[in-house]
Design an enzyme around this catalytic site. Structure first.
Site, mmCIF file in Angstrom:
data_model
loop_
_atom_site.group_PDB
_atom_site.id
_atom_site.type_symbol
_atom_site.label_atom_id
_atom_site.label_comp_id
_atom_site.label_asym_id
_atom_site.label_seq_id
_atom_site.Cartn_x
_atom_site.Cartn_y
_atom_site.Cartn_z
ATOM 1 N N CYS A 1 88.477 -21.350 -50.558
ATOM 2 C CA CYS A 1 87.355 -21.761 -51.243
ATOM 3 C C CYS A 1 87.070 -22.902 -51.577
ATOM 4 O O CYS A 1 85.947 -23.615 -51.820
ATOM 5 C CB CYS A 1 86.493 -20.365 -51.732
ATOM 6 S SG CYS A 1 87.152 -19.310 -50.086
ATOM 7 N N GLU B 1 80.753 -16.087 -62.541
ATOM 8 C CA GLU B 1 79.962 -17.702 -62.838
ATOM 9 C C GLU B 1 79.290 -17.723 -64.063
ATOM 10 O O GLU B 1 78.920 -19.490 -64.774
ATOM 11 C CB GLU B 1 79.378 -18.225 -61.633
ATOM 12 C CG GLU B 1 79.315 -19.302 -61.403
ATOM 13 C CD GLU B 1 79.213 -20.568 -60.106
ATOM 14 O OE1 GLU B 1 79.181 -21.446 -59.736
ATOM 15 O OE2 GLU B 1 79.629 -19.443 -59.321
ATOM 16 N N LYS C 1 74.485 -22.276 -50.872
ATOM 17 C CA LYS C 1 75.202 -20.931 -49.787
ATOM 18 C C LYS C 1 73.700 -20.240 -49.681
ATOM 19 O O LYS C 1 74.316 -19.281 -48.859
ATOM 20 C CB LYS C 1 75.902 -20.142 -50.613
ATOM 21 C CG LYS C 1 77.756 -20.849 -50.470
ATOM 22 C CD LYS C 1 78.763 -20.412 -51.170
ATOM 23 C CE LYS C 1 79.968 -21.203 -50.952
ATOM 24 N NZ LYS C 1 80.143 -22.108 -52.537
ATOM 25 N N PHE D 1 89.944 -17.836 -53.747
ATOM 26 C CA PHE D 1 91.291 -16.896 -53.860
ATOM 27 C C PHE D 1 92.094 -17.294 -54.137
ATOM 28 O O PHE D 1 92.678 -18.514 -53.782
ATOM 29 C CB PHE D 1 91.677 -16.022 -52.088
ATOM 30 C CG PHE D 1 89.822 -14.895 -51.529
ATOM 31 C CD1 PHE D 1 89.149 -14.722 -52.560
ATOM 32 C CD2 PHE D 1 90.527 -14.248 -50.153
ATOM 33 C CE1 PHE D 1 88.567 -14.151 -52.373
ATOM 34 C CE2 PHE D 1 90.103 -13.322 -49.982
ATOM 35 C CZ PHE D 1 88.448 -13.456 -50.971
#
Length: 406
Positions: free
Chosen positions: A158, A308, A329, A393
């Site tokens: 990502c 985060e 997103k 990941f």
């Protein structure tokens, strides 16, 4: 030496081209819908951020279409738009024009369809390998635009798009290119890919009948991310060269940070995220106290958004609550390797227009997510700088820092 953004191209679930994308983003338009590209009726997650009305035949010949996967086609369209926006790069020798593109999955549409055909004892397309390989998007951009310089592909899940843009910054700083076409592309709204993320319990399953509200970064009750697709491409040059050719300039690419948390293959780690942001800020010659805006990675997973938030609070301390934060997103889903390239364009437009687009579907925040996420409505903040976060990941954490031209 300052590196500037002189062109942008984007293909996204809420619009193709920067103007269309940005108008939708500022107005909080959702691009999440029922999956149309395949029959998802037996999937637990039946929704995605798909690109509507994408027709590669409108800009590619039949030969190009036969030889390219969908992710490459998305990258080619984004690159075409970026070149047009930049006014072309004819001022540079082809050997001095580089490409740096990120993709987490590469040509997975071709992989899935060809594998299915093989298992059914059907012939597979002759271009299966060149369509599937991760570097095909960067290669085809070079072929299409006759770019004969460095040609790189980054695949760090990502954070692929962010690292590709960071690698482009390094190429310009070290003098290995005069301009770089950089960004990310992904097209993995696919049966096997979505099933695989479902097995990891990563995708949302609770909003199949209400797709527009499915991607809910930082919100109470979020239950996973929405698969998305898209591409974002930037044209990067030194400020001196951009001025010489009379180019329009959107923002400066001032810093890049990357850190592997080396902790877990899929679970996020706060320390790695802090290190990436800290490194980007230091690389730009700035201090944490000067950061005004963050385009968050914020995928809408229960753990990810909390981690985060903790990373931002750990790095910025008492100032964290004063930083404008948003989650692109929330409107387009998670486009894996393209996400930070699209997020970078949202960050740049935030600086260029002074407007922070909203994080939609944030009616009630998770109690552990207690910062200013620009809920539901755009805000005029006029930030002078912005971080774009991308955490993937493999513990691959990347952050890129843009500033206004002033």
């Amino acid at each position: 030496m300052r590196v500037v953004v002189t062109g942008m191209g984007i293909v996204s679930p809420i619009g193709t081209g920067t103007d269309q994308f940005w108008a939708a983003a500022v107005n909080g338009v959702s691009g999440i819908r029922e999956v149309k590209s395949f029959d998802a009726s037996d999937h637990r997650s039946k929704i995605a951020g798909e690109i509507k009305d994408f027709n590669p035949a409108s800009f590619l010949s039949a030969k190009y279409i036969e030889q390219t996967d969908r992710f490459t086609q998305l990258a080619l369209l984004a690159a075409n738009l970026a070149f047009e926006d930049a006014g072309g790069l004819d001022a540079y020798a082809p050997q001095r024009l580089a490409v740096s593109i990120g993709s987490g999955m590469g040509g997975f549409a071709t992989f899935e369809s060809s594998a299915t055909r093989k298992f059914r004892n059907q012939p597979i397309p002759p271009f299966t390998v060149p369509r599937t390989m991760a570097n095909s998007a960067a290669a085809w951009i070079a072929i299409k635009h006759k770019l004969k310089g460095v040609n790189l592909t980054c695949s760090t899940a990502c954070s692929s798009g962010a690292n590709a843009i960071g690698m482009a910054l390094d190429l310009l700083r070290t003098g290995r290119a005069d301009a770089v076409i950089a960004g990310g592309a992904e097209a993995c709204v696919l049966p096997l890919t979505m099933t695989s993320f479902e097995v990891l319990h990563a995708l949302t399953t609770g909003f199949n009948t209400d797709p527009a509200r499915a991607s809910r970064p930082f919100a109470k009750g979020r239950d996973g991310f929405v698969m998305g697709e898209g591409a974002g491409v930037l044209i990067l040059e030194t400020e001196e060269n951009a001025k010489q050719r009379g180019a329009k300039m959107y923002a400066c690419l001032a810093g890049y940070g990357q850190a592997c948390d080396a902790t877990h293959i899929v679970m996020p780690d706060m320390n790695g995220q802090v290190a990436a942001m800290q490194s980007a800020i230091k690389d730009a010659g700035m201090e944490p106290d000067s950061i005004e805006y963050i385009n968050a990675h914020a995928t809408s997973t229960p753990l990810g958004d909390i981690v985060e938030t903790r990373a931002i609070k750990h790095l910025f301390g008492d100032r964290a609550g004063n930083i404008a934060i948003n989650a692109t997103k929330s409107m387009i889903g998670h486009s894996i390797g393209a996400s930070a390239a699209i997020g970078s364009i949202a960050t740049i437009m935030g600086l260029y227009t002074g407007t922070i687009h909203p994080t939609i579907n944030l009616d009630e925040a998770d109690p552990e997510c207690d910062l200013d996420y620009t809920p539901n409505h755009a805000q005029q903040k006029n930030p002078r700088n912005g971080l774009c976060n991308a955490f993937g990941f493999g513990g691959n954490n990347a952050s890129i820092l843009f500033t206004t031209l002033e």
